[in-house]
Design a protein around this motif. Structure first.
Motif, PDB file in Angstrom:
ATOM      1  N   UNK A   2       0.955  -1.519  -0.225  1.00 14.95           N
ATOM      2  CA  UNK A   2       0.391   0.100  -0.022  1.00 14.95           C
ATOM      3  C   UNK A   2       0.974   0.906  -0.162  1.00 14.95           C
ATOM      4  N   UNK A   3       0.400   1.690  -1.224  1.00 14.03           N
ATOM      5  CA  UNK A   3       1.899   3.223  -1.276  1.00 14.03           C
ATOM      6  C   UNK A   3       0.855   4.538   0.107  1.00 14.03           C
ATOM      7  N   UNK A   4       1.704   4.979   0.353  1.00 14.85           N
ATOM      8  CA  UNK A   4       1.885   6.126   1.272  1.00 14.85           C
ATOM      9  C   UNK A   4       1.169   7.186   0.080  1.00 14.85           C
ATOM     10  N   UNK A   5       0.147   7.496   1.613  1.00 17.65           N
ATOM     11  CA  UNK A   5      -0.837   8.862   0.744  1.00 17.65           C
ATOM     12  C   UNK A   5      -0.481  10.103   1.015  1.00 17.65           C
ATOM     13  N   UNK A   6       0.677  10.669   1.105  1.00 17.61           N
ATOM     14  CA  UNK A   6       1.256  11.352   1.016  1.00 17.61           C
ATOM     15  C   UNK A   6       1.685  12.343  -0.362  1.00 17.61           C
ATOM     16  N   UNK A   7       1.026  13.538   0.154  1.00 22.05           N
ATOM     17  CA  UNK A   7       1.204  14.852  -1.313  1.00 22.05           C
ATOM     18  C   UNK A   7       2.477  15.501  -1.724  1.00 22.05           C
ATOM     19  N   UNK A   8       3.208  15.729  -0.535  1.00 22.05           N
ATOM     20  CA  UNK A   8       4.299  16.517  -0.262  1.00 22.05           C
ATOM     21  C   UNK A   8       3.766  18.403  -0.136  1.00 22.05           C
ATOM     22  N   UNK A   9       3.103  17.792   0.529  1.00 23.82           N
ATOM     23  CA  UNK A   9       2.302  19.423   1.441  1.00 23.82           C
ATOM     24  C   UNK A   9       2.113  18.675   2.988  1.00 23.82           C
ATOM     25  N   UNK A  29       2.289   8.674  10.605  1.00 18.57           N
ATOM     26  CA  UNK A  29       3.864   9.549   8.931  1.00 18.57           C
ATOM     27  C   UNK A  29       4.972   8.892   9.470  1.00 18.57           C
ATOM     28  N   UNK A  30       5.083   8.764  11.203  1.00 14.96           N
ATOM     29  CA  UNK A  30       6.387   8.270  11.347  1.00 14.96           C
ATOM     30  C   UNK A  30       6.430   6.578  11.490  1.00 14.96           C
ATOM     31  N   UNK A  31       5.118   6.204  11.310  1.00 18.61           N
ATOM     32  CA  UNK A  31       5.179   4.646  11.905  1.00 18.61           C
ATOM     33  C   UNK A  31       4.593   3.845  10.221  1.00 18.61           C
ATOM     34  N   UNK A  32       4.154   4.634   8.874  1.00 22.93           N
ATOM     35  CA  UNK A  32       3.374   4.540   8.041  1.00 22.93           C
ATOM     36  C   UNK A  32       4.546   3.208   7.673  1.00 22.93           C
ATOM     37  N   UNK A  33       5.817   2.969   7.456  1.00 22.60           N
ATOM     38  CA  UNK A  33       6.530   1.492   6.847  1.00 22.60           C
ATOM     39  C   UNK A  33       6.570   0.436   7.739  1.00 22.60           C
ATOM     40  N   UNK A  34       6.145   0.893   9.130  1.00 25.14           N
ATOM     41  CA  UNK A  34       6.149  -0.563   9.809  1.00 25.14           C
ATOM     42  C   UNK A  34       4.825  -0.810   9.992  1.00 25.14           C
ATOM     43  N   UNK A  40      -2.453   0.074   7.083  1.00 26.95           N
ATOM     44  CA  UNK A  40      -2.243   1.241   5.927  1.00 26.95           C
ATOM     45  C   UNK A  40      -3.953   0.823   5.512  1.00 26.95           C
ATOM     46  N   UNK A  41      -3.983  -0.088   4.898  1.00 22.94           N
ATOM     47  CA  UNK A  41      -5.565   0.313   4.354  1.00 22.94           C
ATOM     48  C   UNK A  41      -6.828   1.100   5.227  1.00 22.94           C
ATOM     49  N   UNK A  42      -6.906   0.186   6.427  1.00 21.38           N
ATOM     50  CA  UNK A  42      -7.305   1.379   7.729  1.00 21.38           C
ATOM     51  C   UNK A  42      -7.771   2.554   7.447  1.00 21.38           C
ATOM     52  N   UNK A  43      -6.396   2.590   7.619  1.00 22.30           N
ATOM     53  CA  UNK A  43      -5.949   4.587   7.810  1.00 22.30           C
ATOM     54  C   UNK A  43      -6.376   5.084   7.065  1.00 22.30           C
ATOM     55  N   UNK A  44      -6.375   4.494   5.171  1.00 22.74           N
ATOM     56  CA  UNK A  44      -6.271   5.134   4.183  1.00 22.74           C
ATOM     57  C   UNK A  44      -7.683   4.967   4.195  1.00 22.74           C
ATOM     58  N   UNK A  45      -9.142   4.279   4.845  1.00 24.62           N
ATOM     59  CA  UNK A  45     -10.155   4.345   5.101  1.00 24.62           C
ATOM     60  C   UNK A  45     -11.266   5.493   5.815  1.00 24.62           C
ATOM     61  N   UNK A  46     -10.369   5.841   7.354  1.00 30.29           N
ATOM     62  CA  UNK A  46     -10.049   6.889   7.800  1.00 30.29           C
ATOM     63  C   UNK A  46      -9.654   8.269   7.125  1.00 30.29           C
TER      64      UNK A  46
END
Length: 57
Positions: A2-9, A29-34, A40-46
């Motif tokens: 699952x890709x990060x939702x970061x948009x560089x802002x 953000x800090x824990x995304x890679x772990x 990650x999908x749960x966070x994206x839904x939130x």
């Protein structure tokens, strides 16, 4: 994967505690890679509801 939702802002909103760009908390953000793909999908839904809550009529 699952890709990060970061948009560089990368700027934290002091009132909500969410990133202005992606809507995540500093912890997310800090824990995304772990995180697992499921987490990650749960966070994206939130994030969808977090962004909708910010929209003013």
């Amino acid at each position: 994967m699952t890709d990060s939702p970061c948009v560089d802002i990368c700027q934290m909103d002091s009132e909500s505690g969410f990133c202005v760009g992606c809507g995540r908390t500093i912890e997310e953000i800090a824990n995304w890679s772990s995180y697992t793909n499921e987490k990650k999908k749960d966070i994206l839904k939130q994030l969808k509801s977090r962004n909708n809550d910010d929209i003013q009529p």
